[in-house]
Design an enzyme around this catalytic site. Structure first.
Site: not given
Length: 233
Positions: A145, A141
Protein backbone atom coordinates in the site's frame (compact mmCIF):
# COMPACT_ATOMS: atom_id res chain seq x y z
CA UNK A 1 -15.38 18.85 -11.06
CA UNK A 2 -15.87 15.19 -11.94
CA UNK A 3 -19.56 14.30 -12.22
CA UNK A 4 -20.66 10.84 -11.15
CA UNK A 5 -24.25 11.29 -12.29
CA UNK A 6 -24.39 10.11 -15.87
CA UNK A 7 -20.84 8.74 -15.82
CA UNK A 8 -19.68 5.27 -16.82
CA UNK A 9 -17.57 3.82 -14.02
CA UNK A 10 -15.51 0.66 -13.50
CA UNK A 11 -14.94 -0.76 -10.00
CA UNK A 12 -12.46 -3.58 -9.51
CA UNK A 13 -13.23 -6.02 -6.73
CA UNK A 14 -16.88 -5.06 -6.84
CA UNK A 15 -18.44 -8.16 -5.32
CA UNK A 16 -17.95 -7.50 -1.60
CA UNK A 17 -16.67 -5.15 1.07
CA UNK A 18 -15.76 -1.62 0.03
CA UNK A 19 -16.13 -2.54 -3.65
CA UNK A 20 -19.72 -3.67 -3.21
CA UNK A 21 -20.51 -0.51 -1.23
CA UNK A 22 -18.95 1.59 -3.99
CA UNK A 23 -21.12 -0.09 -6.62
CA UNK A 24 -24.25 0.53 -4.55
CA UNK A 25 -23.34 4.19 -3.94
CA UNK A 26 -22.51 4.79 -7.60
CA UNK A 27 -25.89 3.47 -8.69
CA UNK A 28 -27.60 5.56 -6.00
CA UNK A 29 -25.82 8.69 -7.26
CA UNK A 30 -27.04 8.17 -10.79
CA UNK A 31 -24.03 6.74 -12.61
CA UNK A 32 -25.16 5.80 -16.12
CA UNK A 33 -23.31 2.48 -16.09
CA UNK A 34 -21.34 0.70 -13.39
CA UNK A 35 -19.00 -2.10 -14.42
CA UNK A 36 -18.29 -4.26 -11.36
CA UNK A 37 -15.46 -6.75 -11.68
CA UNK A 38 -14.57 -9.96 -9.87
CA UNK A 39 -12.60 -13.08 -10.61
CA UNK A 40 -16.00 -14.81 -10.78
CA UNK A 41 -18.54 -12.34 -12.21
CA UNK A 42 -21.37 -14.49 -10.84
CA UNK A 43 -20.53 -13.03 -7.41
CA UNK A 44 -21.65 -9.58 -8.58
CA UNK A 45 -25.19 -9.36 -7.25
CA UNK A 46 -26.26 -5.74 -7.73
CA UNK A 47 -29.01 -5.65 -10.40
CA UNK A 48 -27.84 -2.25 -11.62
CA UNK A 49 -24.25 -3.33 -12.31
CA UNK A 50 -22.62 -4.80 -15.40
CA UNK A 51 -20.59 -7.78 -14.18
CA UNK A 52 -17.16 -8.34 -15.73
CA UNK A 53 -14.60 -11.06 -15.10
CA UNK A 54 -11.24 -9.63 -14.10
CA UNK A 55 -8.03 -10.94 -12.58
CA UNK A 56 -6.05 -7.75 -12.02
CA UNK A 57 -2.67 -9.50 -12.10
CA UNK A 58 -3.32 -11.04 -15.54
CA UNK A 59 -2.59 -8.67 -18.44
CA UNK A 60 -4.80 -10.67 -20.80
CA UNK A 61 -7.73 -10.49 -18.38
CA UNK A 62 -7.22 -6.75 -17.93
CA UNK A 63 -7.11 -6.24 -21.71
CA UNK A 64 -10.36 -8.20 -22.14
CA UNK A 65 -12.12 -6.13 -19.48
CA UNK A 66 -10.89 -2.92 -21.12
CA UNK A 67 -12.21 -4.09 -24.49
CA UNK A 68 -15.67 -4.54 -22.92
CA UNK A 69 -15.67 -1.18 -21.12
CA UNK A 70 -14.64 1.34 -23.78
CA UNK A 71 -17.01 4.02 -22.47
CA UNK A 72 -15.66 4.56 -18.96
CA UNK A 73 -14.45 7.89 -17.61
CA UNK A 74 -13.91 6.84 -13.98
CA UNK A 75 -11.93 3.82 -12.78
CA UNK A 76 -11.80 2.75 -9.14
CA UNK A 77 -8.92 0.40 -8.32
CA UNK A 78 -10.37 -1.30 -5.27
CA UNK A 79 -9.39 -4.97 -5.70
CA UNK A 80 -6.82 -5.98 -3.11
CA UNK A 81 -5.48 -8.76 -0.93
CA UNK A 82 -3.94 -9.06 2.52
CA UNK A 83 -1.90 -12.21 3.07
CA UNK A 84 -0.60 -11.22 6.50
CA UNK A 85 2.85 -12.31 5.33
CA UNK A 86 5.69 -11.31 7.65
CA UNK A 87 9.07 -10.43 6.19
CA UNK A 88 11.07 -12.88 8.27
CA UNK A 89 8.81 -15.91 8.43
CA UNK A 90 6.45 -16.01 5.43
CA UNK A 91 7.21 -17.46 2.05
CA UNK A 92 8.52 -15.06 -0.57
CA UNK A 93 5.60 -16.14 -2.75
CA UNK A 94 3.10 -14.79 -0.17
CA UNK A 95 5.01 -11.53 0.10
CA UNK A 96 5.17 -11.22 -3.67
CA UNK A 97 1.42 -11.93 -3.93
CA UNK A 98 0.55 -8.80 -1.92
CA UNK A 99 2.69 -6.70 -4.24
CA UNK A 100 1.33 -8.34 -7.38
CA UNK A 101 -2.29 -7.68 -6.42
CA UNK A 102 -2.03 -4.38 -4.53
CA UNK A 103 0.68 -2.62 -6.57
CA UNK A 104 1.00 -4.20 -10.00
CA UNK A 105 -2.74 -4.92 -10.31
CA UNK A 106 -3.82 -1.27 -10.15
CA UNK A 107 -0.94 -0.34 -12.44
CA UNK A 108 -2.04 -2.83 -15.10
CA UNK A 109 -5.62 -1.58 -14.89
CA UNK A 110 -4.55 2.06 -15.05
CA UNK A 111 -2.29 1.47 -18.05
CA UNK A 112 -5.15 -0.27 -19.87
CA UNK A 113 -7.84 2.29 -19.06
CA UNK A 114 -5.94 5.59 -19.19
CA UNK A 115 -6.13 5.73 -23.02
CA UNK A 116 -9.86 4.96 -22.84
CA UNK A 117 -10.53 7.72 -20.32
CA UNK A 118 -8.46 10.14 -22.38
CA UNK A 119 -10.42 9.31 -25.55
CA UNK A 120 -13.63 9.91 -23.62
CA UNK A 121 -12.57 13.50 -22.85
CA UNK A 122 -10.89 12.80 -19.52
CA UNK A 123 -12.01 11.68 -16.10
CA UNK A 124 -10.60 10.26 -12.91
CA UNK A 125 -8.89 7.25 -11.37
CA UNK A 126 -9.26 6.42 -7.67
CA UNK A 127 -6.81 4.06 -5.98
CA UNK A 128 -7.72 2.50 -2.63
CA UNK A 129 -4.76 2.96 -0.30
CA UNK A 130 -4.65 2.47 3.45
CA UNK A 131 -3.59 4.15 6.67
CA UNK A 132 -0.87 1.49 6.40
CA UNK A 133 0.50 3.36 3.40
CA UNK A 134 2.19 5.47 6.09
CA UNK A 135 2.43 3.03 9.01
CA UNK A 136 4.29 -0.27 8.67
CA UNK A 137 2.57 -3.21 10.34
CA UNK A 138 5.31 -5.81 9.86
CA UNK A 139 3.72 -7.37 6.78
CA UNK A 140 4.03 -7.02 3.05
CA UNK A 141 0.48 -5.59 2.92
CA UNK A 142 1.65 -2.24 4.30
CA UNK A 143 4.61 -2.26 1.92
CA UNK A 144 2.29 -2.85 -1.05
CA UNK A 145 0.00 0.00 0.00
CA UNK A 146 2.93 2.33 0.58
CA UNK A 147 4.17 1.49 -2.91
CA UNK A 148 0.69 2.12 -4.33
CA UNK A 149 0.61 5.52 -2.63
CA UNK A 150 3.88 6.41 -4.36
CA UNK A 151 2.52 5.06 -7.65
CA UNK A 152 -0.58 7.23 -7.34
CA UNK A 153 1.51 10.33 -6.66
CA UNK A 154 3.59 9.68 -9.77
CA UNK A 155 0.58 8.88 -11.94
CA UNK A 156 -1.13 12.07 -10.79
CA UNK A 157 1.71 14.03 -12.37
CA UNK A 158 1.88 11.87 -15.50
CA UNK A 159 -1.85 11.81 -16.21
CA UNK A 160 -2.79 15.42 -15.47
CA UNK A 161 -1.74 16.64 -18.94
CA UNK A 162 -4.04 13.97 -20.42
CA UNK A 163 -7.08 15.27 -18.54
CA UNK A 164 -7.10 12.45 -15.99
CA UNK A 165 -7.05 13.14 -12.25
CA UNK A 166 -5.93 10.68 -9.59
CA UNK A 167 -7.50 10.37 -6.15
CA UNK A 168 -5.97 8.31 -3.35
CA UNK A 169 -8.41 6.90 -0.79
CA UNK A 170 -6.83 6.11 2.58
CA UNK A 171 -8.73 4.04 5.13
CA UNK A 172 -8.09 2.33 8.44
CA UNK A 173 -9.97 -0.75 9.53
CA UNK A 174 -13.22 -1.25 7.61
CA UNK A 175 -15.92 -3.75 8.57
CA UNK A 176 -15.34 -6.25 5.75
CA UNK A 177 -14.37 -9.89 5.34
CA UNK A 178 -10.72 -8.85 5.14
CA UNK A 179 -10.74 -7.54 8.72
CA UNK A 180 -13.06 -10.15 10.23
CA UNK A 181 -10.33 -11.36 12.57
CA UNK A 182 -9.30 -7.89 13.74
CA UNK A 183 -10.51 -6.61 17.11
CA UNK A 184 -10.64 -2.85 16.60
CA UNK A 185 -12.99 -0.02 15.77
CA UNK A 186 -14.02 -0.35 12.14
CA UNK A 187 -15.56 2.05 9.65
CA UNK A 188 -18.77 1.18 7.83
CA UNK A 189 -17.94 0.41 4.18
CA UNK A 190 -20.92 2.53 3.12
CA UNK A 191 -19.38 5.56 4.83
CA UNK A 192 -16.05 4.85 3.15
CA UNK A 193 -17.75 4.56 -0.25
CA UNK A 194 -19.57 7.85 0.25
CA UNK A 195 -16.33 9.61 1.24
CA UNK A 196 -14.55 8.13 -1.78
CA UNK A 197 -17.17 9.35 -4.23
CA UNK A 198 -17.32 12.75 -2.55
CA UNK A 199 -13.58 12.94 -3.18
CA UNK A 200 -13.98 12.03 -6.84
CA UNK A 201 -16.67 14.67 -7.31
CA UNK A 202 -14.49 17.27 -5.59
CA UNK A 203 -11.42 16.31 -7.68
CA UNK A 204 -9.56 15.69 -4.43
CA UNK A 205 -6.04 14.34 -4.63
CA UNK A 206 -6.46 12.52 -1.33
CA UNK A 207 -9.35 11.32 0.82
CA UNK A 208 -8.77 10.42 4.48
CA UNK A 209 -11.84 8.37 5.29
CA UNK A 210 -11.71 7.96 9.07
CA UNK A 211 -10.19 9.24 12.31
CA UNK A 212 -7.46 6.57 12.46
CA UNK A 213 -6.23 7.51 9.00
CA UNK A 214 -6.26 11.21 9.81
CA UNK A 215 -4.25 10.55 12.99
CA UNK A 216 -1.63 8.46 11.19
CA UNK A 217 -1.25 11.09 8.46
CA UNK A 218 -0.79 13.79 11.11
CA UNK A 219 2.06 11.85 12.72
CA UNK A 220 4.28 11.06 9.75
CA UNK A 221 6.09 14.40 9.85
CA UNK A 222 7.01 13.87 13.51
CA UNK A 223 9.57 11.76 15.30
CA UNK A 224 9.55 8.16 14.13
CA UNK A 225 9.62 6.77 17.66
CA UNK A 226 6.35 8.58 18.43
CA UNK A 227 4.61 6.77 15.57
CA UNK A 228 5.95 3.37 16.63
CA UNK A 229 5.30 3.09 20.36
CA UNK A 230 7.03 -0.32 20.39
CA UNK A 231 10.39 1.41 19.91
CA UNK A 232 9.97 3.22 23.23
CA UNK A 233 9.80 0.04 25.30
Amino acid sequence: MTAIKGANVLVTGGSRGIGKALVEELVARGAAKVYATARDPRTITHPGAVALALEVTDPASVATAAAHAQDVTIVINNAGAMSGASYLDASIDDIRRDLEINFFGPLLVTRAFAPIIERNSGGRILNVHSALSWLADGTSYSASKSALWSQSNSLRLALAPRGIGVTGLHVGYVDTDMTAGVEAAKADPRDVAAAALDGIEADASEVLADDLTRWVKSQISGDLDALYAQLQQ
